[in-house]
Write an enzyme that holds these catalytic residues in place. Sequence first.
Site, PDB file in Angstrom:
ATOM      1  N   LYS A   1      -4.222  60.606  50.771  1.00 61.94           N
ATOM      2  CA  LYS A   1      -3.748  59.248  51.063  1.00 61.94           C
ATOM      3  C   LYS A   1      -4.881  58.304  51.436  1.00 61.94           C
ATOM      4  O   LYS A   1      -4.786  57.105  51.211  1.00 61.94           O
ATOM      5  CB  LYS A   1      -2.681  59.272  52.164  1.00 61.94           C
ATOM      6  CG  LYS A   1      -1.331  59.772  51.674  1.00 61.94           C
ATOM      7  CD  LYS A   1      -0.202  59.357  52.594  1.00 61.94           C
ATOM      8  CE  LYS A   1       1.123  59.920  52.112  1.00 61.94           C
ATOM      9  NZ  LYS A   1       2.188  59.785  53.129  1.00 61.94           N
TER      10      LYS A   1
ATOM     11  N   LYS B   1       5.596  66.437  37.589  1.00 58.96           N
ATOM     12  CA  LYS B   1       6.851  66.366  38.325  1.00 58.96           C
ATOM     13  C   LYS B   1       7.509  65.001  38.147  1.00 58.96           C
ATOM     14  O   LYS B   1       6.813  63.998  38.048  1.00 58.96           O
ATOM     15  CB  LYS B   1       6.569  66.582  39.812  1.00 58.96           C
ATOM     16  CG  LYS B   1       7.265  67.802  40.389  1.00 58.96           C
ATOM     17  CD  LYS B   1       6.862  68.049  41.818  1.00 58.96           C
ATOM     18  CE  LYS B   1       7.761  67.324  42.796  1.00 58.96           C
ATOM     19  NZ  LYS B   1       7.501  67.690  44.194  1.00 58.96           N
TER      20      LYS B   1
ATOM     21  N   LYS C   1       9.468  59.366  41.928  1.00 66.17           N
ATOM     22  CA  LYS C   1      10.129  58.073  42.125  1.00 66.17           C
ATOM     23  C   LYS C   1       9.155  56.918  41.950  1.00 66.17           C
ATOM     24  O   LYS C   1       9.562  55.785  41.756  1.00 66.17           O
ATOM     25  CB  LYS C   1      10.810  58.013  43.493  1.00 66.17           C
ATOM     26  CG  LYS C   1       9.862  58.202  44.652  1.00 66.17           C
ATOM     27  CD  LYS C   1      10.616  58.415  45.959  1.00 66.17           C
ATOM     28  CE  LYS C   1       9.616  58.738  47.051  1.00 66.17           C
ATOM     29  NZ  LYS C   1      10.105  59.571  48.114  1.00 66.17           N
TER      30      LYS C   1
END
Length: 336
Positions: free
Chosen positions: A115, A197, A200
Amino acid sequence: MDEAKKRIFSAAQPSGNLTLGNYLGALKNWADLQDDFDCIYCVADLHAITVRQDSAELRRRTLETLALYMACGIDPEKVIFFVQSHVPAHAELAWVLGCNTMFGEMSRMTQFKDKSRSHADNVNVGLFTYPVLMAADILLYQTDLVPVGADQKQHIEIARDIAVRFNNNYSPTFVVPEPYILKSSARIMSLAEPERKMSKSDPNKNASVYILDGKDDIIKKFRRAVTDSEACVAADPARPGVYNLVNIYGAVTGKSEREIEESFKGVGYGAFKDAVGEAVADLLAPVQTRYKDILADRAALDRILAEGAEKAAYIARKTLSKVYRKVGFYQIDKKH
Ligand code: TRP
């Protein structure tokens, strides 16, 4: 609450546009666990602000996430369901645990490293101590099992390390939690790039089926799904596009790979894709109806949240005051 049942705690960040992958991998599991375990679930808004959020949007997404989890079968009569920021003990315990966590341990967390790279302009201290807050979430409730995806396993390990260290430095205070990686949770891949994968946040809107997609969109997305030129429905991992569709169909209908191969023998991809699309649309339609109903009654939702926060706070307080006593914080004697 049944004393014999093991306690489960899990949390999800408020995020928009949850996918079929999230539904089959997490949302449905939370609901499936609620009869056999003593479950506490929360929407982790404190964690969400470790990356920059638009405030109006965070508020809206928190509500939508709550409604969506309930639409997927979470029953507030059976579980404790609340918003993290409504129970101050989470932030309070996080401070104490942070003073029992080493800088070096946090620096090694892979999610922090990832991150900090993806949000290089906002590498804030909250992002760094994120796993400590997560440990507080879990340890406050004397949790036995934490159902999470594999990406969160390292965070559970740190929560265990922190619990063991505190128990050793003071005296037994926390249950040491175990990760509960669900075996049955299907790995749903992108429809556009089946080696990846389903996500979203995929910018390609055809790659992901969202829980709130209408039937026409769902059918269209499956028709466009990447397959191969073999024109034979098979559960073959070497053919990731078709394999993914077989997996999805199996997860939605409960049919085995063999049954699916049998029933689509000699059938072209077109008809198979339509069957998968129909099955997914039928699965999601009642979820979408419930979602709309739940969001339409804000007063009922607020009552559920107030009650959830109250029940959670009661349990959390007990652990927190134990911790405060052990670390040596002076407590006012109410009898004076
Ligand atoms: N970090 C988790 C995620 O992003 C969410 C989370 C916060 C969580 N606190 C938790 C999960 C405690 C399990 C237990 O998915």
